[in-house]
Design an enzyme around this catalytic site. Sequence first.
Site, mmCIF file in Angstrom:
data_model
loop_
_atom_site.group_PDB
_atom_site.id
_atom_site.type_symbol
_atom_site.label_atom_id
_atom_site.label_comp_id
_atom_site.label_asym_id
_atom_site.label_seq_id
_atom_site.Cartn_x
_atom_site.Cartn_y
_atom_site.Cartn_z
ATOM 1 N N HIS A 50 -5.730 -8.223 -6.217
ATOM 2 C CA HIS A 50 -5.741 -9.263 -5.194
ATOM 3 C C HIS A 50 -5.902 -10.654 -5.798
ATOM 4 O O HIS A 50 -6.681 -10.828 -6.747
ATOM 5 C CB HIS A 50 -6.861 -9.001 -4.184
ATOM 6 C CG HIS A 50 -6.685 -7.725 -3.430
ATOM 7 N ND1 HIS A 50 -7.246 -6.542 -3.858
ATOM 8 C CD2 HIS A 50 -5.985 -7.451 -2.311
ATOM 9 C CE1 HIS A 50 -6.911 -5.581 -3.001
ATOM 10 N NE2 HIS A 50 -6.150 -6.104 -2.058
ATOM 11 N N ASN A 75 0.819 -1.213 0.000
ATOM 12 C CA ASN A 75 0.000 0.000 0.000
ATOM 13 C C ASN A 75 0.855 1.266 0.000
ATOM 14 O O ASN A 75 0.452 2.287 -0.568
ATOM 15 C CB ASN A 75 -0.967 -0.015 1.188
ATOM 16 C CG ASN A 75 -2.058 -1.052 1.003
ATOM 17 O OD1 ASN A 75 -2.753 -1.055 -0.006
ATOM 18 N ND2 ASN A 75 -2.193 -1.949 1.965
#
Length: 204
Positions: free
Chosen positions: A177, A93
């Site tokens: 993901h 992130n």
Amino acid sequence: MLSVVVPFGATASPKAPLIWAFGDSLTAGYGLPPEAGFTTKLQAALRRAGIAATVRNGGVAGDTAAQARARLRWGLRGLGATPDLVIVELGANDMLRGLPVAQAKANLDAILTELQARHIPVLLAGMRAAPNLGPDYVSAFDGVYPALAKAHAIPRYPFFLDGVAGNPRLIQADGLHPNARGVDIIVGRLLPSVRSALAQGARQ
């Protein structure tokens, strides 16, 4: 059924090691049912290999290294026992937001320092920067993980998404993901490193 509370600081049995996957959405199992997530599948793979481990999920979707650092001590207390291994999977992130590499490195370094101060074995799972961030950022970011592993003398798995990143058949619709099949590949490739880190930690 009676429940037994193990005081914090007690060490898990060598025959039933406790592993904590401390990370972001990749360890949290974002977008997947619990039975298809990383920690559930890693635990199942270890048990098939004859290691009666419990793998606890310490992933929080969206966490940067700084946010994870802020919750580290609280998370360790919540485990109820000192883990036999912590898999640190963080930094994605920071990279996706284009945060300064030095900032991510400093927070990861602080996390590893805290775990080592508690004599907790660590496996560092690396991440790689997206190429569109430019060669300078990519080179600096990708170099964080080997540098930290060397500085802390800990084992490193080079790339958490190895074999999955860039393959649309293994990625959810968000393009980021892993899907259930992708998680299977991640677990299969990571498993030898987890077993080795457990054995190394037991020797120490």
